[in-house]
Scaffold this motif. Structure first.
Motif, PDB file in Angstrom:
ATOM      1  N   ASN A   1       0.828  -1.205   0.000  1.00  0.00           N
ATOM      2  CA  ASN A   1       0.000   0.000   0.000  1.00  0.00           C
ATOM      3  C   ASN A   1       0.863   1.256   0.000  1.00  0.00           C
ATOM      4  OD1 ASN A   1      -2.792   1.125   0.264  1.00  0.00           O
ATOM      5  ND2 ASN A   1      -1.913   2.038   2.099  1.00  0.00           N
ATOM      6  N   ARG A   2       1.925   1.240   0.794  1.00  0.00           N
ATOM      7  CA  ARG A   2       2.808   2.416   0.867  1.00  0.00           C
ATOM      8  C   ARG A   2       3.490   2.670  -0.469  1.00  0.00           C
ATOM      9  NH1 ARG A   2       7.097   3.811   5.729  1.00  0.00           N
ATOM     10  NH2 ARG A   2       7.936   5.720   4.811  1.00  0.00           N
TER      11      ARG A   2
ATOM     12  N   PRO B   1      -0.521   4.930  -1.689  1.00  0.00           N
ATOM     13  CA  PRO B   1      -0.452   5.553  -0.361  1.00  0.00           C
ATOM     14  C   PRO B   1      -1.625   6.473  -0.061  1.00  0.00           C
ATOM     15  CG  PRO B   1       1.114   6.572  -1.864  1.00  0.00           C
ATOM     16  CD  PRO B   1       0.570   5.361  -2.565  1.00  0.00           C
TER      17      PRO B   1
END
Length: 216
Positions: free
Chosen positions: A168-169, A173
């Motif tokens: 996700n990062r 994000p």
């Protein structure tokens, strides 16, 4: 006493600055000059408290571990059922990752394998230990299938969470991490929880994700 207080405040400032830089740039790309500049302290003040960047990394990891343990202790006091505790732990960690640079830095240091071997496995230690105990309890409470191995399941959940966080990062994000954690549980719950209880836990996951999306 005033001098001791100032020294402790300076040490705390340096650790916070190191955590911020390790989180932003990684260990290898961060210099002691970067950390001193970020903290607004002199190199002399930094060296008074820490002889090396490795010592600073260990201090950041120790603070991350302390924050994690305190967070888990607060959750355990509420005495939720075992599986609910594990679910709530992941959302608590997701929230910490959003607001606590020390948590993000401690985990990044672990994943980058820059900590001494004796400290490198501690970032997720409390989550693994408590998770396994709570899943064992959840089996006894009939909220988890009896064929599930609690320790293996705890390792899988922590590993899945780590993957969700990193992907996700790196890729999306802008999407809140708790929402991705909810997606993770939507996959895990049907294979872990008996049908008679899965509806409750799927609803709980939706509720926790919605709470995380709500304005502070």
């Amino acid at each position: 006493m005033a001098r001791q207080l100032r020294a402790e405040q300076t040490r705390t400032t340096i650790i916070g600055a190191a955590a911020d830089m390790f989180d932003r740039q990684g260990y290898g790309a961060t210099s002691l000059s970067d950390i001193a500049g970020r903290g607004g302290v002199t190199k002399g003040a930094l060296y008074f408290h820490f002889a090396s960047k490795e010592e600073l990394a260990v201090a950041v990891a120790a603070q991350q571990l302390d924050l994690s343990r305190r967070s888990i202790e607060k959750l355990l006091v509420r005495n939720y059922p075992g599986f609910e505790t594990v679910v709530r732990m992941t959302f608590e960690l997701a929230e910490q990752l959003l607001v606590e640079p020390v948590i993000r830095a401690g985990i990044r240091l672990t994943l980058e394998h820059v900590l001494p071997e004796s400290r490198g496995c501690e970032a997720y230690g409390p989550w693994l230990e408590v998770g396994a105990r709570q899943l064992e309890r959840a089996v006894a409470e009939l909220d988890v299938r009896p064929t599930i191995d609690p320790s293996a399941c705890a390792r899988f959940i922590v590993g899945a969470f780590t993957g969700v966080h990193l992907v996700n990062r790196a890729s999306t994000p802008e999407i809140p991490l708790p929402r991705r954690v909810a997606e993770m549980w939507d996959v895990i719950i049907p294979g872990t929880v008996p049908p008679r209880r899965s509806g409750y836990y799927l609803a709980l996951v939706s509720e926790l994700a919605a709470e995380s999306d709500a304005p502070a």
